[in-house]
Design a protein around this motif. Structure first.
Motif, PDB file in Angstrom:
ATOM      1  N   THR A 179       0.838  -1.202   0.000  1.00 23.88           N
ATOM      2  CA  THR A 179       0.000   0.000   0.000  1.00 23.88           C
ATOM      3  C   THR A 179       0.872   1.251   0.000  1.00 23.88           C
ATOM      4  O   THR A 179       2.084   1.190   0.235  1.00 23.88           O
ATOM      5  N   ASP A 180       0.250   2.384  -0.254  1.00 24.78           N
ATOM      6  CA  ASP A 180       0.989   3.645  -0.272  1.00 24.78           C
ATOM      7  C   ASP A 180       1.377   4.102   1.134  1.00 24.78           C
ATOM      8  O   ASP A 180       2.037   5.134   1.293  1.00 24.78           O
ATOM      9  N   HIS A 181       0.954   3.347   2.163  1.00 24.89           N
ATOM     10  CA  HIS A 181       1.368   3.625   3.539  1.00 24.89           C
ATOM     11  C   HIS A 181       2.430   2.638   4.018  1.00 24.89           C
ATOM     12  O   HIS A 181       2.774   2.623   5.205  1.00 24.89           O
ATOM     13  N   GLY A 182       2.921   1.805   3.113  1.00 21.89           N
ATOM     14  CA  GLY A 182       3.971   0.861   3.462  1.00 21.89           C
ATOM     15  C   GLY A 182       3.485  -0.461   4.014  1.00 21.89           C
ATOM     16  O   GLY A 182       4.300  -1.320   4.362  1.00 21.89           O
ATOM     17  N   ASP A 183       2.166  -0.660   4.081  1.00 23.58           N
ATOM     18  CA  ASP A 183       1.632  -1.930   4.564  1.00 23.58           C
ATOM     19  C   ASP A 183       1.888  -3.022   3.532  1.00 23.58           C
ATOM     20  O   ASP A 183       1.786  -2.783   2.321  1.00 23.58           O
ATOM     21  N   VAL A 184       2.188  -4.230   3.986  1.00 22.18           N
ATOM     22  CA  VAL A 184       2.395  -5.370   3.107  1.00 22.18           C
ATOM     23  C   VAL A 184       1.401  -6.468   3.482  1.00 22.18           C
ATOM     24  O   VAL A 184       1.322  -6.876   4.646  1.00 22.18           O
ATOM     25  N   ILE A 185       0.630  -6.919   2.507  1.00 24.18           N
ATOM     26  CA  ILE A 185      -0.334  -7.997   2.700  1.00 24.18           C
ATOM     27  C   ILE A 185      -0.052  -9.055   1.636  1.00 24.18           C
ATOM     28  O   ILE A 185       0.138  -8.722   0.468  1.00 24.18           O
ATOM     29  N   VAL A 186      -0.018 -10.309   2.035  1.00 28.65           N
ATOM     30  CA  VAL A 186       0.180 -11.397   1.081  1.00 28.65           C
ATOM     31  C   VAL A 186      -1.126 -12.175   0.960  1.00 28.65           C
ATOM     32  O   VAL A 186      -1.679 -12.640   1.959  1.00 28.65           O
ATOM     33  N   ALA A 187      -1.627 -12.292  -0.261  1.00 27.80           N
ATOM     34  CA  ALA A 187      -2.918 -12.949  -0.497  1.00 27.80           C
ATOM     35  C   ALA A 187      -2.826 -13.823  -1.737  1.00 27.80           C
ATOM     36  O   ALA A 187      -1.856 -13.767  -2.487  1.00 27.80           O
ATOM     37  N   ASP A 188      -3.855 -14.664  -1.938  1.00 29.30           N
ATOM     38  CA  ASP A 188      -3.895 -15.468  -3.161  1.00 29.30           C
ATOM     39  C   ASP A 188      -4.770 -14.831  -4.230  1.00 29.30           C
ATOM     40  O   ASP A 188      -4.716 -15.219  -5.397  1.00 29.30           O
ATOM     41  N   THR A 189      -5.588 -13.836  -3.841  1.00 27.36           N
ATOM     42  CA  THR A 189      -6.484 -13.174  -4.791  1.00 27.36           C
ATOM     43  C   THR A 189      -6.515 -11.676  -4.504  1.00 27.36           C
ATOM     44  O   THR A 189      -6.650 -11.267  -3.348  1.00 27.36           O
ATOM     45  N   VAL A 190      -6.375 -10.868  -5.558  1.00 26.99           N
ATOM     46  CA  VAL A 190      -6.509  -9.414  -5.442  1.00 26.99           C
ATOM     47  C   VAL A 190      -7.561  -8.963  -6.447  1.00 26.99           C
ATOM     48  O   VAL A 190      -7.444  -9.236  -7.645  1.00 26.99           O
ATOM     49  N   LEU A 191      -8.581  -8.288  -5.955  1.00 28.19           N
ATOM     50  CA  LEU A 191      -9.676  -7.818  -6.798  1.00 28.19           C
ATOM     51  C   LEU A 191      -9.632  -6.302  -6.934  1.00 28.19           C
ATOM     52  O   LEU A 191      -9.619  -5.583  -5.939  1.00 28.19           O
ATOM     53  N   PHE A 192      -9.605  -5.823  -8.188  1.00 33.64           N
ATOM     54  CA  PHE A 192      -9.771  -4.400  -8.456  1.00 33.64           C
ATOM     55  C   PHE A 192     -11.256  -4.134  -8.654  1.00 33.64           C
ATOM     56  O   PHE A 192     -11.849  -4.555  -9.649  1.00 33.64           O
ATOM     57  N   ALA A 193     -11.877  -3.456  -7.703  1.00 35.31           N
ATOM     58  CA  ALA A 193     -13.292  -3.074  -7.804  1.00 35.31           C
ATOM     59  C   ALA A 193     -13.347  -1.562  -7.814  1.00 35.31           C
ATOM     60  O   ALA A 193     -13.853  -0.919  -6.900  1.00 35.31           O
ATOM     61  N   THR A 194     -12.785  -0.991  -8.871  1.00 35.90           N
ATOM     62  CA  THR A 194     -12.567   0.453  -8.946  1.00 35.90           C
ATOM     63  C   THR A 194     -13.391   1.103 -10.047  1.00 35.90           C
ATOM     64  O   THR A 194     -12.977   2.101 -10.648  1.00 35.90           O
ATOM     65  N   GLY A 195     -14.543   0.552 -10.333  1.00 37.10           N
ATOM     66  CA  GLY A 195     -15.442   1.146 -11.301  1.00 37.10           C
ATOM     67  C   GLY A 195     -15.318   0.571 -12.691  1.00 37.10           C
ATOM     68  O   GLY A 195     -14.534  -0.332 -12.960  1.00 37.10           O
ATOM     69  N   ARG A 196     -16.117   1.126 -13.584  1.00 34.75           N
ATOM     70  CA  ARG A 196     -16.180   0.659 -14.971  1.00 34.75           C
ATOM     71  C   ARG A 196     -16.006   1.852 -15.916  1.00 34.75           C
ATOM     72  O   ARG A 196     -16.265   2.992 -15.528  1.00 34.75           O
ATOM     73  N   MET A 197     -15.557   1.559 -17.114  1.00 38.49           N
ATOM     74  CA  MET A 197     -15.425   2.605 -18.121  1.00 38.49           C
ATOM     75  C   MET A 197     -16.201   2.205 -19.370  1.00 38.49           C
ATOM     76  O   MET A 197     -16.360   1.026 -19.672  1.00 38.49           O
ATOM     77  N   LEU A 198     -16.698   3.213 -20.087  1.00 35.49           N
ATOM     78  CA  LEU A 198     -17.488   2.955 -21.273  1.00 35.49           C
ATOM     79  C   LEU A 198     -16.636   2.300 -22.350  1.00 35.49           C
ATOM     80  O   LEU A 198     -15.434   2.557 -22.461  1.00 35.49           O
ATOM     81  N   PHE A 199     -17.287   1.450 -23.121  1.00 37.83           N
ATOM     82  CA  PHE A 199     -16.606   0.743 -24.211  1.00 37.83           C
ATOM     83  C   PHE A 199     -17.222   1.181 -25.524  1.00 37.83           C
ATOM     84  O   PHE A 199     -18.446   1.115 -25.698  1.00 37.83           O
ATOM     85  N   PHE A 200     -16.404   1.661 -26.430  1.00 38.54           N
ATOM     86  CA  PHE A 200     -16.907   2.160 -27.706  1.00 38.54           C
ATOM     87  C   PHE A 200     -16.430   1.293 -28.857  1.00 38.54           C
ATOM     88  O   PHE A 200     -15.433   0.586 -28.747  1.00 38.54           O
ATOM     89  N   VAL A 201     -17.144   1.390 -29.967  1.00 36.59           N
ATOM     90  CA  VAL A 201     -16.767   0.636 -31.172  1.00 36.59           C
ATOM     91  C   VAL A 201     -16.161   1.569 -32.201  1.00 36.59           C
ATOM     92  O   VAL A 201     -16.340   2.771 -32.147  1.00 36.59           O
TER      93      VAL A 201
END
Length: 303
Positions: free
Chosen positions: A281-303
């Protein structure tokens, strides 16, 4: 027998289309068969328009080459997510049942693969339902990638690579949105909500970045299934934009369920180690995991 109502053409109601209109293959061509595209196609066809719709081949995980009739909500959003939410609720209810006289064995097994299989079967069924709704409404369905060639021409690239162009009076782009990734070192080690709904193995320790609906729900799902969960987010409380008192209650309840909260923080870097994914993390915390999920929103998809 009444005649079908005609589609509004250039702001005028009724009457047959002119010679110019008759030269088009379709009155309306819809690119994207999610909730918006399907509804627009069915409604327009019901008003007498000649309608076509195209969508990428079905797959629970969206990509440049995969999609599916039904769109995000049906295939990789609300519907499959609710199935997982319901499944995660039973763990706590089994514990409560013991206090109400139910004699349950100490070891209650949970089969992640069975839940995922049944979830997939349900969205396959719904995908078929949406296809039938379009067909029964008289809409022509094309499977493939749709591209706008000009103001009145669409090109469909079929799964086998064959390209076909169609002329149309109107084009509706209904391609929706896609889950986005955070641009940090090691971002490829993380997953989005698409992959989270189709994981081969149940997470044992998950780190979730974000604190909106998706983040809070997946944190609760995985915790309800027995995983360790760390929720990392930039604000002081989850669910930004909601009532502050309610947000405080949600935070307290999340902690009460055993979810570790990391407010006011962000993920700076991901790296692969022998123990798993190292989260910095940006505070220097370290976490070890088997799964990391980005749930930071969605963006429009165009053609």
């Amino acid at each position: 027998m009444s005649t079908p109502r005609k589609m509004l053409i250039d702001g005028e109601r009724g009457g047959a289309a002119g010679a110019e209109d008759e030269s088009y293959d379709f009155d309306l061509f819809v690119i994207g068969a999610g909730s918006g595209g399907v509804r627009a196609a069915r409604t327009s066809s019901g008003f007498g328009a000649k309608v076509a719709i195209c969508e990428l081949p079905f797959n629970p995980i969206s990509s440049e080459v995969n999609g599916g009739i039904g769109g995000t909500c049906v295939i990789r959003g609300c519907v499959p997510k609710k199935i997982l939410v319901y499944g995660a609720q039973f763990g706590g209810e089994f514990e409560d049942a013991r206090n109400f006289g139910w004699e349950l064995s100490d070891q209650i097994d949970f089969n992640w693969k069975k839940l995922l299989h049944n979830k997939t079967q349900e969205i396959v069924r719904l995908n078929g339902v949406y296809k039938r709704l379009l067909s029964n409404a008289g809409v022509t369905i094309f499977e493939g990638e749709g591209k706008v060639v000009s103001a009145n021409k669409v090109e469909v690239i079929q799964p086998d690579g064959l390209k076909q162009q169609y002329s149309t009076k109107h084009i509706l782009i209904a391609t929706g949105s896609r889950a986005q990734r955070v641009n940090i070192p090691g971002q490829e080690l993380a997953i989005t909500s698409d992959e989270a709904l189709s994981l081969d193995e149940q997470p044992k320790h998950a780190v979730v970045l974000g604190a909106g609906y998706i983040a809070v729900e997946f944190a609760s799902i995985w915790r309800g299934m027995g995983a360790e969960v760390d929720l990392v987010y930039r604000k002081e409380l989850p669910l930004r934009g909601f009532d502050d008192e309610m947000r405080a209650v949600v935070a307290k309840n999340l902690e009460g369920r055993g979810i570790r909260l990391h407010p006011g923080k962000n993920i700076q870097e991901l790296s692969k180690t022998e123990e798993g994914i190292r989260v910095l993390t940006d505070h220097g915390d370290v976490i070890v995991a088997d799964t990391v999920l980005f749930a930071t929103g969605r963006m429009l998809f165009f053609v």
